[in-house]
Design an enzyme around this catalytic site. Structure first.
Site, PDB file in Angstrom:
ATOM      1  N   SER B 310     -13.941  21.718  -6.552  1.00  0.00           N
ATOM      2  CA  SER B 310     -13.248  20.446  -6.730  1.00  0.00           C
ATOM      3  C   SER B 310     -12.644  20.363  -8.130  1.00  0.00           C
ATOM      4  O   SER B 310     -13.317  20.605  -9.132  1.00  0.00           O
ATOM      5  CB  SER B 310     -14.258  19.308  -6.502  1.00  0.00           C
ATOM      6  OG  SER B 310     -13.692  18.068  -6.797  1.00  0.00           O
ATOM      7  N   SER B 362      -2.486  11.242 -10.074  1.00  0.00           N
ATOM      8  CA  SER B 362      -2.008   9.859 -10.120  1.00  0.00           C
ATOM      9  C   SER B 362      -2.116   9.227 -11.494  1.00  0.00           C
ATOM     10  O   SER B 362      -1.400   8.284 -11.792  1.00  0.00           O
ATOM     11  CB  SER B 362      -2.779   9.009  -9.108  1.00  0.00           C
ATOM     12  OG  SER B 362      -4.143   8.949  -9.455  1.00  0.00           O
ATOM     13  N   LYS B 418      -0.258   9.491   2.102  1.00  0.00           N
ATOM     14  CA  LYS B 418      -0.337   8.043   2.272  1.00  0.00           C
ATOM     15  C   LYS B 418       0.926   7.592   2.982  1.00  0.00           C
ATOM     16  O   LYS B 418       2.007   8.086   2.688  1.00  0.00           O
ATOM     17  CB  LYS B 418      -0.429   7.406   0.888  1.00  0.00           C
ATOM     18  CG  LYS B 418      -0.489   5.911   0.879  1.00  0.00           C
ATOM     19  CD  LYS B 418      -1.163   5.384  -0.374  1.00  0.00           C
ATOM     20  CE  LYS B 418      -0.319   5.570  -1.621  1.00  0.00           C
ATOM     21  NZ  LYS B 418      -0.968   4.958  -2.799  1.00  0.00           N
ATOM     22  N   THR B 447     -13.473   2.871  13.499  1.00  0.00           N
ATOM     23  CA  THR B 447     -12.723   1.827  12.809  1.00  0.00           C
ATOM     24  C   THR B 447     -11.495   1.439  13.621  1.00  0.00           C
ATOM     25  O   THR B 447     -10.955   2.244  14.378  1.00  0.00           O
ATOM     26  CB  THR B 447     -12.365   2.304  11.382  1.00  0.00           C
ATOM     27  OG1 THR B 447     -12.025   1.187  10.588  1.00  0.00           O
ATOM     28  CG2 THR B 447     -11.240   3.304  11.377  1.00  0.00           C
ATOM     29  N   THR B 448     -11.114   0.177  13.485  1.00  0.00           N
ATOM     30  CA  THR B 448      -9.953  -0.328  14.201  1.00  0.00           C
ATOM     31  C   THR B 448      -8.703   0.423  13.751  1.00  0.00           C
ATOM     32  O   THR B 448      -8.542   0.706  12.579  1.00  0.00           O
ATOM     33  CB  THR B 448      -9.807  -1.841  13.940  1.00  0.00           C
ATOM     34  OG1 THR B 448     -10.990  -2.487  14.380  1.00  0.00           O
ATOM     35  CG2 THR B 448      -8.623  -2.424  14.684  1.00  0.00           C
TER      36      THR B 448
END
Lengths: 587, 587
Positions: B310, B362, B418, B447-448
């Protein structure tokens, strides 16, 4: 004035070998964003006033012509040929700007030299010249494509000496086959909800579209298609006039809550949610999965020596947060208060504890004895984390859930819920508690906030829930639940009796459950999702029916008949009436 | 025909003491959903045909009048008074239905008796009678409210003998104060984006609204307010006509992907994303936080003996997934390929490995040497998980990110991104890999799913990104980035030089960074969020500027001037020019 040699910041960090390997990459990086290049350009073309002059002229977007760039390019190549030593680069062609008078630079920087330290490569800012490094395909043997990952079966012959890598793709394949073998592989039904038709919708297969009736939606009241929610997405009341939500605020929030993504719509929805649950504050998350996971994880991690008491039937989102926190956890039997108390007793009073459970269980439809659960938790110095996801909107005077219905909102420490009819989740609690999660919860902090359209429809949904219309919808839903449940029992189907709006029918086998579900859809245009592992334990596979206020009696009858036919066609028995009642009584 | 005594299923599970404690609760539960009650009612009122008759009549929603219920109620009370033994309940008043002819029941069930086994309590189905248990406040000493949680300072006097519980509220308070002391406590700016004004927006304080310029949005191209996205939310092309997305599909998806929440809009967006990244498949998540967390967690947990490599600069979402998987992890220095290789070398070739990193960072704006990273990973038998969240839409011919710009899409194993201009995240990879996560990833399964409006705007955003307009916006953005960065450097501000569109300005102190941000907003109506711990390491606090294509040169000049003034007013030094260049060169 000193003459300073400025190394290219991109290249200076790399070894010669890296530069060679990454030629194309470096050219790309430099082409559009080299700060030194753009600085140089601007120095020579626009900068005319004092450093902070109010009249500084805008920079032209493309200050040099192609010919000018070519000139610089040739010049640098020549210089590099003559010597590796860095030389001042005096002769940059001056931009013939009509606007900017040719004054001496008021703020002197000395001369700037861009050097690559590498003959192989032109300075990145020259990428726009035609003499651009063409990406040459590398030799076959140097291409390091991960054969094991990218392709399933065509692992090319590797040298015998080279150790073998793990075969990822084969592994993924095997794990998928495993699911297919035990019938827990899921094929999603493609359903297009059509406004006005709810609970009917269009099923889209590759070559067909047909109308089906949905019997398993989590949009329990059908609010997702309520005119007020649709209107809210489109328009917002503003100065007594309705204006477009989308046209006003756009489609996205623009960032995390901290970085430009907090709007008055967020604030207002949080205030409304707090009011609904009679709490000091509420905090929005992108989903209730994240709300549960983040809140439990953060609490458990940060409360010193925390221990968690978790209902054995808890939702995956709670389990994820609890498990990942790695604090000691105690699992009590589903809704079993005595077992909970038995476990709580063992831990000293002063140790921080969280008791986590759901009011309405999403898969078996049970409702816990909320007040007793809370009282036991509090007696032993614990706080309660209570998931009302499948109760919000459906129980209580304002639809605040079982807590409101049972009049124990004041006793509930942390409530989690779902923004119904849309997406997004939340917690409601004291202002200190929500501020604590706001400040420490990774899953809250590091994610883009909910967009305006979602906020507008969630707000409208809660307003409906708190109104007479909400009360009517809840009443009508419960009537439909009663009617369907009793008709299913009459028909001899093994209904798992539960006090909520969720009607599970026990099947106990994943393959059969899937077949029932497929038959219902293909033969009777009825969509009831079979619920298999990992959503429920193996051996407890079921059909799960959630009637809404919009299902009619005719729909209910058609469902009962169709399900009975499918049930028998597949070779399953219907329970005989007396037998069934007797079993219930003694079982 | 047998007469069967049927115990009330709600009460049968409880002890007498529990029933006493939970009287109100039980009444509530039973009132609207008792299956036996509703069954009984229906037996006596509506059921007229054969069991699966096509002509079964709908059940009236309120089958008994108040008087009728009262009659039953009195009758039961009398029966209970006479004997504890359960007796047949023959005399249920028959509903005077005009529609249903009074025929004998065609399907016989025998008589059903509802018993509570408890004299204290009336059967729940009688709740609608006025003789309802009024909720009596319990004695003071039996109310178990969690004083330590609900109130901050007013812990009431507890008996000396009673051990003290943990003081939750005081703990939350202390943790918040801790953040305030080290200046990492966040106060969200409330910003209302107004369509058409971007990058300007309204700041809403409690008593004021004013226009500000946003310089820190993650909606990098301003697509959130693009007319096509707004139109997409409102209308969808269907049979050559535009129809309302909201009006067509409603505001919510209605469930998880598996349970009625997969629509053609989901399928189409996933196909489009796969095409954008030139991969076989893509999978949508509710956010990219969840995409990263879930994918890394699931892979690491299930790949046998997996190890993770990582990047030290990785986003919190990746760290969360990696950490929670508890597999061995190796952290390599940010974008340091040699360090990565050094660590990879130590692990045998055949061990499954994941190398996880971001292309565009970012917070520091760096861009990794993507191809070299991938090649090193593959050389040692690892797969790559590559976060392109801050690159998608901004780099490459179609905006597929750095992978497309560097022409290495085919080498990337898993890409996460994203849905820009809106909400939601995704991964793109092989179909086996995405199917694996679809089948095993808890954060995906439970999850919805994303609502239609979000899907419609995300789809429109990608279509723009792949068009000439997208290319123009990217070019214009990079020009603005160049211009702003060079002007900031000229002004002597400590710009952290980076090759991407993100311009961080080093501050190194949370309090000062916050003060700068507040001053900019209050005095100059400029919104740049200060970035403090935990988003960046302590001591590296910064202002982070993200210019969009919609910022003008005038805005850039105003920003540079304002920031310089604020910077100096607060007592910070501007770097002298020569000094600065020399430092850069040797530092």
């Amino acid at each position: 004035m000193a003459t300073v040699a400025l190394k290219c910041p991109f290249l200076a960090q790399l070894t010669l070998q890296q530069v060679r390997n990454s030629a194309q990459h470096i050219l790309n990086v430099g082409s559009t964003s080299c700060p030194y290049y753009s600085k140089l350009v601007r120095k020579n073309s626009v900068y005319t006033g004092t450093q902070h002059s109010e009249t500084a002229r805008p920079m032209p977007s493309m200050p040099y012509t192609h010919e000018e760039i070519m000139t610089v390019h040739k010049q640098i190549i020549n210089e590099q040929k003559q010597s590796l030593a860095v030389k001042p680069m005096h002769e940059l062609p001056k931009k013939q700007s009509t606007a900017a008078p040719k004054e001496p630079y008021p703020h002197s920087y000395g001369d700037i030299i861009i050097s690559t330290e590498c003959q192989d490569l032109q300075c990145p800012f020259l990428k726009k010249t035609p003499i651009m490094l063409k990406r040459t395909p590398l030799d076959e043997d140097t291409i390091e494509i991960n054969e094991n990952f990218g392709k399933t079966a065509t692992v090319t012959t590797v040298e015998a000496s080279k150790p073998k890598s793990f075969e990822y793709q084969a592994f993924f394949n095997e794990k998928i086959e495993e699911k297919k073998r035990d019938n827990s592989y899921r094929i999603f039904k493609r359903v297009q909800r059509q406004s006005g038709l709810f609970p009917q919708a269009e099923e889209k297969t590759d070559d067909d579209t047909r109308l089906i009736t949905i019997w398993c939606s989590n949009d329990y009241l059908g609010l997702g298609q309520h005119p007020k929610l649709k209107r809210a997405v489109i328009s917002t009341k503003c100065f007594l006039m309705y204006r477009d939500t989308v046209n006003m605020h756009g489609s996205g929030s623009g960032g995390t809550r901290n970085i430009s993504g907090t709007t008055p719509l967020h604030d207002n929805l949080e205030k409304l949610l707090a009011r609904l649950h009679q709490k000091e504050a509420a905090l929005l998350f992108t989903s209730c999965y994240v709300a549960n996971d983040t809140t439990l994880f953060t609490l458990a991690k940060l409360l010193p020596n925390c221990q968690i008491f978790s209902d054995s039937g808890n939702h995956a989102s709670m389990i994820q947060g609890i498990r990942n926190s790695q604090v000691p956890k105690h699992i009590f039997r589903h809704n079993d208060i005595e077992h909970l108390e038995h476990l709580l007793k063992k831990i000293p009073q002063h140790v921080p504890k969280i008791v986590a459970f759901e009011t309405v269980h999403s898969m078996d439809g049970s409702i816990c004895d909320l007040e007793s659960m809370i009282d036991v938790a509090h007696r032993y110095g614990s706080i309660t984390f209570i998931d009302e996801v499948h109760a919000v909107g459906l129980y209580g005077e304002n639809g605040a859930g079982v807590g409101e219905r049972d009049q124990v909102l004041h006793k509930m420490d942390i409530i989690s819920g779902k923004a119904f009819g849309s997406i997004g989740g939340y917690i409601a609690s004291t202002s200190k508690m929500t501020d604590f999660i706001r400040s420490y919860g990774s899953g809250f902090i590091f994610t883009t906030s909910l967009p305006p359209t979602v906020l507008a429809s969630a707000t409208a949904a809660i307003e409906i829930s708190m109104s007479d219309e909400g009360r009517y919808l809840r009443q009508k839903q419960q009537e439909n639940v009663c009617e369907l449940r009793s008709k299913l029992i009459d028909a001899g189907l093994p209904v798992m009796v539960a006090p909520s709006h969720i009607i599970p029918i026990h099947v106990g086998d994943a393959a059969i459950a899937t077949e029932l579900c497929n038959d219902l859809l293909s033969k009777y245009s009825l969509y009831i999702q079979s619920i298999n592992y990992p959503t429920v334990e193996r051996g407890t596979e079921r059909l799960r029916i959630a009637p809404t206020p919009h299902h009619t009696s005719a729909m209910i009858d058609y469902l009962v008949q169709s399900l009975t036919h499918v049930w028998q066609n597949i070779g399953l028995q219907l329970t005989q009436d007396n037998e069934r009642i007797a079993t219930r009584q003694h079982g």
